[in-house]
Design a protein around this motif. Structure first.
Motif, PDB file in Angstrom:
ATOM      1  N   LEU A   1       1.822  13.004   9.988  1.00 22.00           N
ATOM      2  CA  LEU A   1       1.548  11.616   9.599  1.00 22.00           C
ATOM      3  C   LEU A   1       0.400  11.504   8.600  1.00 22.00           C
ATOM      4  N   GLY A   2      -0.423  12.530   8.495  1.00 21.73           N
ATOM      5  CA  GLY A   2      -1.494  12.521   7.505  1.00 21.73           C
ATOM      6  C   GLY A   2      -0.973  12.597   6.079  1.00 21.73           C
TER       7      GLY A   2
ATOM      8  N   SER B   1       2.888  11.821   5.503  1.00 21.77           N
ATOM      9  CA  SER B   1       4.253  11.293   5.369  1.00 21.77           C
ATOM     10  C   SER B   1       4.336   9.824   4.994  1.00 21.77           C
ATOM     11  N   PHE B   2       3.184   9.135   4.850  1.00 20.05           N
ATOM     12  CA  PHE B   2       3.254   7.698   4.522  1.00 20.05           C
ATOM     13  C   PHE B   2       3.629   7.452   3.067  1.00 20.05           C
ATOM     14  N   ALA B   3       3.289   8.370   2.152  1.00 22.96           N
ATOM     15  CA  ALA B   3       3.642   8.174   0.738  1.00 22.96           C
ATOM     16  C   ALA B   3       3.326   9.431  -0.064  1.00 22.96           C
TER      17      ALA B   3
ATOM     18  N   HIS C   1      -2.051  -2.847   6.976  1.00 26.87           N
ATOM     19  CA  HIS C   1      -1.469  -4.066   7.584  1.00 26.87           C
ATOM     20  C   HIS C   1      -2.145  -4.332   8.920  1.00 26.87           C
TER      21      HIS C   1
ATOM     22  N   GLY D   1      -9.208   7.629  18.587  1.00 27.71           N
ATOM     23  CA  GLY D   1      -9.079   6.189  18.414  1.00 27.71           C
ATOM     24  C   GLY D   1      -7.929   5.894  17.470  1.00 27.71           C
ATOM     25  N   TYR D   2      -7.623   4.611  17.365  1.00 22.69           N
ATOM     26  CA  TYR D   2      -6.516   4.193  16.505  1.00 22.69           C
ATOM     27  C   TYR D   2      -7.035   3.246  15.438  1.00 22.69           C
TER      28      TYR D   2
ATOM     29  N   THR E   1       9.833   9.087   1.773  1.00 22.41           N
ATOM     30  CA  THR E   1       8.670   8.298   1.368  1.00 22.41           C
ATOM     31  C   THR E   1       8.105   8.774   0.023  1.00 22.41           C
TER      32      THR E   1
ATOM     33  N   VAL F   1       0.038   1.690   0.850  1.00 24.70           N
ATOM     34  CA  VAL F   1      -0.619   0.984   1.942  1.00 24.70           C
ATOM     35  C   VAL F   1      -1.440   1.983   2.752  1.00 24.70           C
TER      36      VAL F   1
ATOM     37  N   PRO G   1      -2.678   4.021   5.496  1.00 26.06           N
ATOM     38  CA  PRO G   1      -1.987   4.267   6.770  1.00 26.06           C
ATOM     39  C   PRO G   1      -2.910   4.139   7.980  1.00 26.06           C
ATOM     40  N   CYS G   2      -2.314   3.761   9.083  1.00 29.15           N
ATOM     41  CA  CYS G   2      -2.999   3.769  10.375  1.00 29.15           C
ATOM     42  C   CYS G   2      -2.559   5.000  11.159  1.00 29.15           C
ATOM     43  N   GLY G   3      -3.328   5.321  12.160  1.00 32.40           N
ATOM     44  CA  GLY G   3      -2.947   6.431  13.004  1.00 32.40           C
ATOM     45  C   GLY G   3      -4.070   6.831  13.923  1.00 32.40           C
ATOM     46  N   GLN G   4      -3.858   7.947  14.609  1.00 30.20           N
ATOM     47  CA  GLN G   4      -4.869   8.480  15.514  1.00 30.20           C
ATOM     48  C   GLN G   4      -5.890   9.281  14.709  1.00 30.20           C
TER      49      GLN G   4
END
Lengths: 411, 411
Positions: A248-249, A251-253, A411, A186-187, A162, A171, A173-176
């Motif tokens: 994930l905090g 790895s999105f970009a 998204h 929450g998500y 990425t 974009v 990111p979404c996540g917990q």
């Protein structure tokens, strides 16, 4: 030389003859054909076409007539030196002008691509000011640095797949997400999207598994530097990172600048690193190294065009040579295209911090921008641009270009 | 069929017709030529040669006549299904026997190589028994699981460039070690070299950056499974891992089995995952999935030939579909060749734990081996072999082969 020649570049230009950074580009006429290029003034030298037009050796032509930097990266320092000498001659010697001038593409007409195929990506945490400020924000009253911080350059592996080139939208990111006050996670889209202004080091020559790269051999393996924006979702990161670190905090970009500045161009930027107050283990001991491994690179961070920070790379506690020696001390191999980044570059002053979490004290003290807006963390549509320059020979300056990205809604 | 034909393989063989795992091999006659192969009985089908000999389509031949699995991985599930049907026909139908029989290479004559180019490598921590035992060892008296553990499959990125194929020796890594009793860290070879018996999932079809892979789409992306030994230096790891996670304690080597078993071969191994006591967020909710995503795979760990543990994969709290949904929920893209591993597979009983740190309670209760030796952690010369089998159709069993490695002394 005609003053309007693409080769008429002042020697003190940021992309002048002392710099010669490498990148990969395509043109609107041939959008599918990625080519290795060298930035020079307002143009890009089509390196493969120039090699052919000047009658370069087959070996050198093969390295430059490639869709990525990786073959050149793998070739090693003696070849890097020869290629740099050839490029300098092509761009400056009268005898090559007729062959080279037609191989100059206006930068404004070119699209930049990722300059190399990223093998493994490692992110360090090498700024004492950054680590200590983050410690003060999250653990007020206790020691701001973890106990290992001054003994080793802390690092972790990030997601190579990425890593994107400057200009690629990011974009949200979404996540917990979970704050300490929430009973359960929450998500949703991150509410704390941040940047980290960093310098990245591009590995060229490989090393075998089971052996280590001594600190003094760092320059045999490090090809050059780029700018890095390590986008970070602080709410996702803070919930996930104990005990195995950021995932994930981050790895999105991760964005990188399109131009890789050769280490050779930074000879005048070498400075002593700051004084250290902890005795290093021998494999990390860089005292007395000549030239020293500190780099006097001045970063600037702009948010929607407004200058918000000037992080000084010279203030970094750990050098790239120490990072590389540590990365390989356990026998981990290097591959051409490995990228290791410094971690957030932050200086001692408030407006020299390289991440919003520090600049806004975790969002509690929003930045007041000149256009009347305020920012704790990034909003959709925001654009962040990181630029940098370094001293070149004889009072000139070297440009590292920029890494830029705009936030798109989740998204 | 002649009983001595390489195609005369009983249907209940571990590498029988219900399995057909993929790997990459070379032969002594052509050591530099890596070829895609399919294990069948005691032989390997040279897949590219078989495709040509049977007159397969140009598309299928191109995918199989390759030096790695990556082109086939990228092709996606409909192609994987067609290729598997073709392989089944070549190995079992009389009409193909004359063409295929000469393309069978004895496994004993072949050298195995890494079956795919690893893109990004992620390691999870998906066994509740493992995480809780480690918590009890290091934090007795407090909650053995971190607060996020039952809300998300914790994971982190590892080093893709040091993933090696089974049989590759593992050099004991050096690095910084510090016990709580030491005033400062020392440097030297790890004193606590460990294993982690894991299952690895090989990603085939890519996904674009900025989008996520829903749990229900996992099987469109996961091609198959392999065995993983995530070698770990516990003393290096414990000193370095706060706050950014494991780094040099893991990055020196990760071994994988040479044979990638297609997910299609594991249809009879699908089982319900264990009951969970925490409500999952919707993107991780696999309740009611048909078939379920649990896998009844029985691992065995041998140390110098002695069986020391039987970890049951069916006991894993988080499934591969949940791991993949989590890995991509922030928009991280997938590439063919991405590898994600489960983390140590441990069951509830002492002799079902997949790491020495658990089996020996951090070295305090050494294993007594039948040859009279004792082990807290690994010694130089020790060999660790992990094998696994799973139910196949009609009472047969599927073999996952083995991942093996011997410890070499530190340099």
């Amino acid at each position: 030389m005609r003053p309007d020649s693409p080769l008429a570049v002042p020697s003190d230009a940021l992309f002048g003859v002392h710099n010669l950074p490498y990148g990969v580009f395509s043109t609107a006429a041939e959008p599918g054909r990625r080519r290795l290029g060298v930035a020079y003034g307002e143009h890009i030298l089509d390196a493969g076409a120039a090699a052919r037009a000047t009658g370069a050796s087959a070996e050198l032509t093969a390295l430059l007539d490639a869709p990525s930097l990786n073959p050149l990266l793998a070739a090693g320092r003696p070849v890097w030196t020869r290629v740099r000498a050839a490029l300098t001659a092509w761009l400056t010697a009268d005898e090559h002008r007729a062959a080279v001038e037609p191989r100059m593409v206006p930068r404004a007409d070119a699209t930049s691509h990722l300059p190399f195929d990223v093998a493994d990506y490692v992110d360090f945490y090498a700024s004492e000011h950054h680590a200590a400020t983050v410690g003060r924000i999250f653990r007020p009253g206790s020691d701001p640095l973890p106990p290992n911080w001054k003994h080793l350059p802390i690092g972790y592996h990030g997601r190579a797949g990425t890593v994107v080139v400057s200009g690629t939208p990011v974009v949200r990111p979404c996540g917990q997400r979970k704050t300490p006050a929430d009973p359960a996670p929450g998500y949703g889209p991150t509410r704390r999207l941040d940047i980290e202004a960093e310098l990245g080091f591009v590995v060229g020559a490989p090393s075998p598994q089971g052996s280590r790269v001594a600190l003094a051999d760092a320059d045999e393996h490090v090809f050059g530097v780029c700018l890095v924006n390590d986008w970070s979702a602080r709410d996702i990161q803070s919930w996930e990172y104990v005990p195995l670190g950021p995932f994930l905090g981050k790895s999105f970009a991760t964005s990188v600048s399109p131009w890789v500045v050769p280490l050779d161009a930074l000879a005048a930027a070498r400075v002593e690193p700051p004084a250290r107050d902890t005795e290093p283990l021998p494999y990390l001991d860089d005292r007395g190294a000549r030239p020293p491994y500190g780099l006097d690179i001045a970063l600037e961070v702009r948010l929607n065009g407004h200058l918000v920070s000037r992080p000084p790379f010279a203030a970094m506690y750990w050098t790239y040579a120490q990072m590389l020696a540590h990365l390989t001390v356990n026998g981990a191999s290097l591959r051409p295209g490995d990228l290791f980044a410094s971690g957030t570059v932050s200086g001692p002053e408030p407006r020299t911090r390289g991440a919003l979490i520090e600049l806004t004290w975790n969002g509690e003290r929003p930045l007041e921008l000149p256009d009347g807006t305020r920012r704790g963390f990034l909003e959709d549509g925001d654009e962040v641009t990181i630029t940098a320059t370094a001293p070149g020979p004889a009072g000139t300056r070297i440009g590292l270009g920029e890494v830029s990205g705009r936030v798109r809604p989740a998204h």
